[in-house]
Scaffold this active site. Structure first.
Site, PDB file in Angstrom:
ATOM      1  N   ARG A   1      59.912  72.143   1.977  1.00 27.03           N
ATOM      2  CA  ARG A   1      59.800  73.552   2.114  1.00 27.03           C
ATOM      3  C   ARG A   1      60.937  74.271   1.461  1.00 27.03           C
ATOM      4  NH1 ARG A   1      56.655  70.269   4.837  1.00 27.03           N
ATOM      5  NH2 ARG A   1      54.752  71.389   5.906  1.00 27.03           N
TER       6      ARG A   1
ATOM      7  N   ARG B   1      47.304  53.201   7.048  1.00 27.65           N
ATOM      8  CA  ARG B   1      48.267  52.659   8.060  1.00 27.65           C
ATOM      9  C   ARG B   1      47.501  51.814   8.892  1.00 27.65           C
ATOM     10  NH1 ARG B   1      52.565  57.497   7.466  1.00 27.65           N
ATOM     11  NH2 ARG B   1      53.448  56.754   5.458  1.00 27.65           N
TER      12      ARG B   1
ATOM     13  N   ASP C   1      53.142  60.413  11.816  1.00 33.77           N
ATOM     14  CA  ASP C   1      53.862  59.409  10.835  1.00 33.77           C
ATOM     15  C   ASP C   1      54.644  58.226  11.531  1.00 33.77           C
ATOM     16  OD1 ASP C   1      53.188  60.963   8.709  1.00 33.77           O
ATOM     17  OD2 ASP C   1      55.103  61.865   8.604  1.00 33.77           O
TER      18      ASP C   1
ATOM     19  N   ARG D   1      56.723  53.748   5.026  1.00 35.43           N
ATOM     20  CA  ARG D   1      56.564  53.700   6.349  1.00 35.43           C
ATOM     21  C   ARG D   1      56.212  52.274   6.794  1.00 35.43           C
ATOM     22  NH1 ARG D   1      58.777  58.517   7.611  1.00 35.43           N
ATOM     23  NH2 ARG D   1      57.809  60.301   6.589  1.00 35.43           N
TER      24      ARG D   1
ATOM     25  N   LYS E   1      62.422  65.266   5.316  1.00 38.94           N
ATOM     26  CA  LYS E   1      61.589  65.385   4.191  1.00 38.94           C
ATOM     27  C   LYS E   1      60.880  66.594   4.262  1.00 38.94           C
ATOM     28  CE  LYS E   1      58.392  62.051   3.400  1.00 38.94           C
ATOM     29  NZ  LYS E   1      57.112  62.565   3.092  1.00 38.94           N
TER      30      LYS E   1
ATOM     31  N   ARG F   1      44.131  59.729  -2.617  1.00 39.06           N
ATOM     32  CA  ARG F   1      44.335  60.396  -1.194  1.00 39.06           C
ATOM     33  C   ARG F   1      43.289  61.682  -1.483  1.00 39.06           C
ATOM     34  NH1 ARG F   1      50.181  60.696   1.176  1.00 39.06           N
ATOM     35  NH2 ARG F   1      48.922  61.421   2.697  1.00 39.06           N
TER      36      ARG F   1
END
Ligand code: S3P
Length: 432
Positions: A25, A346, A315, A390, A20, A120
């Site tokens: 990029r 998280r 992550d 996730r 990802k 965020r």
């Protein structure tokens, strides 16, 4: 979505999608290069499609074929002013990187996102950019944000927050600045942007000084076009790696996985816990480390990981927490503050959902402690994910061991791994 326990193990070769971070990029950098770039194996997930659409709306021609995309780069200064606000869905990487890139353009733009992205923090990127003379107006520190045209000036930025997204946003801004921008990093963060910019011929120099990483970049140098072959995503692989480790009779092989040393902490951590993980056929492709990974069922031992691991695998804590829940001794993971500002809080959701599954765990000072048991009595099988991909995938893997879990808002999985459920079912998972 309901995910269920299995007995026969997880076996086979899953199709892991393209990385990802590298996919984002691989759209951004070719779009501002000076020519035509072919990109193979790009991740076609919601997050990456938001980045792709952003560049299309700014006039970049991008052709879509079954296996690859072709990007006709417009150079550093020829993007078009977007007519409407650019919507970035759930994608923090698109938001931070584009804020940097667009703050050095000669037009104004507005970035928006979904509910989670709009909560965020964006000041972490707009503050250092403002020091470079960018004109950015956030909504109470978050999206929507408005970027006015501005001439940025060469600046030395001391990056206090460990974040590849901030670093990359600043690097993309600096490409359009006359003179030398310096970024000082105190902690390791993924280095895909530096690596790719350097291979596109940018004037970038990276070195170590007093244990810090210094990046110097001289702007206003056109980027040369290059073809890219995106390796497969280690973060997506991690769900399969843990599923094979914790389920008996499992053996899987993952092919062509990115093993960049700035973000492969999950492999180090799981090996430290006794995971039978073999890295095979290690090679260097397109300036990135790549390998195949073989994983077999293992008896895991708990472990203590310091904050330096968080830099290398931020992550992966949701899925690491699942692995730790099936170890034969307790684990302590330190320094997880950044986990609170991801697609969800998280740390909060790991604790809440593990406790629903009957796991004894607690968090103090942003550390996470897990005390595993031999068998779990599920207290409440409804898993709250707050649309975090996730968290949803990690608890699918939890369910392969403890039985039916009802995972709410699991459609978020398509932000990073659209075929996750099919692949898990193909290897022996039971998700419906
Ligand atoms: C990313 C960097 C990390 C990571 C995110 C992707 C990137 O975020 O959590 O999933 O592609 O640069 P931070 O840089 O905010 O830690």
């Amino acid at each position: 979505m309901i995910s269920n326990s299995i007995e026969a193990g997880i076996n086979g070769i899953p199709n892991i999608p393209g990385d990802k971070s590298i996919s984002h990029r691989s759209i951004i950098i070719p779009s501002i290069s000076n020519g035509i770039c072919e990109v193979d194996n790009i991740l076609r997930s919601d997050d990456v499609l938001h980045t792709l659409n952003a560049f299309k709306t700014m006039g970049v021609k991008i052709e879509n074929y079954e296996k690859k995309i072709i990007i006709y780069g417009k150079g550093l200064n020829s993007l078009h002013e977007p007519k409407d606000p650019i919507y970035l869905g759930n994608s923090g990487t698109s938001a931070r990187l584009l804020t940097g890139l667009l703050s050095a353009q000669k037009f104004k733009s507005v970035l928006t996102g979904d509910k989670s992205l709009s909560s965020r923090p964006m000041k972490r990127i707009s503050d250092p950019l403002s020091r470079m003379n960018a004109k950015i107006i956030t909504s109470n520190g978050s999206l929507p944000l408005r970027i006015e045209a501005s001439n940025l000036i060469p600046t030395i930025i001391d990056l206090k927050i460990p974040s590849a997204q901030i670093k990359s946003g600043l690097l993309l801004a600096s490409l359009n600045i006359k003179g030398k921008t310096t970024i000082i990093e105190h902690k390791i963060t993924r280095d895909h942007t530096e690596t790719m910019l350097s291979s596109f011929g940018s004037n970038i120099k990276v070195f170590k000084e007093n244990n810090k990483k210094i990046i110097n970049i001289e702007g206003q140098k056109e980027l040369l076009p290059k073809n890219i072959d995106v390796p497969n995503d280690l973060s997506s692989s991690a769900f399969f790696i843990v599923s094979a480790l914790i389920n008996k009779n499992s053996n899987i092989i993952l092919r062509n996985i990115n093993n960049n040393p700035t973000r492969n902490g999950i492999i180090l951590a799981l090996k430290k816990m006794g995971g039978k993980i073999k890295l095979k056929n290690q090679r260097y492709h397109n300036n990135e480390n790549v390998c195949d990974i073989e994983v077999a069922s293992s008896e895991l031992t708990g472990c203590e990981l310091g904050p330096e691991f968080a830099d290398l695998m931020i992550d992966e804590y949701p899925i690491l927490a699942i692995a730790a829940s099936f170890a034969n001794s307790p684990s302590l993971f330190r320094g997880l503050k950044e986990l609170r500002v991801k697609e969800s809080d998280r740390l909060k959701l790991i604790l809440l959902n593990l406790q629903k599954c009957g796991v004894e765990c607690k968090s103090e000072n942003d550390n996470l402690f897990i005390n595993p048991k031999k068998k779990y009595d599920v207290i409440n099988n409804i898993i709250q994910t707050d649309f975090d991909h996730r968290i949803a995938m990690a608890f699918c893997i939890m369910a392969t061991k403890i039985g039916p879990l009802n995972i709410l808002d699991s459609e978020s999985i398509k932000t990073s791994f659209p075929n996750f459920l099919e692949e898990l079912n193909k290897l022996g998972g039971k998700v419906f």
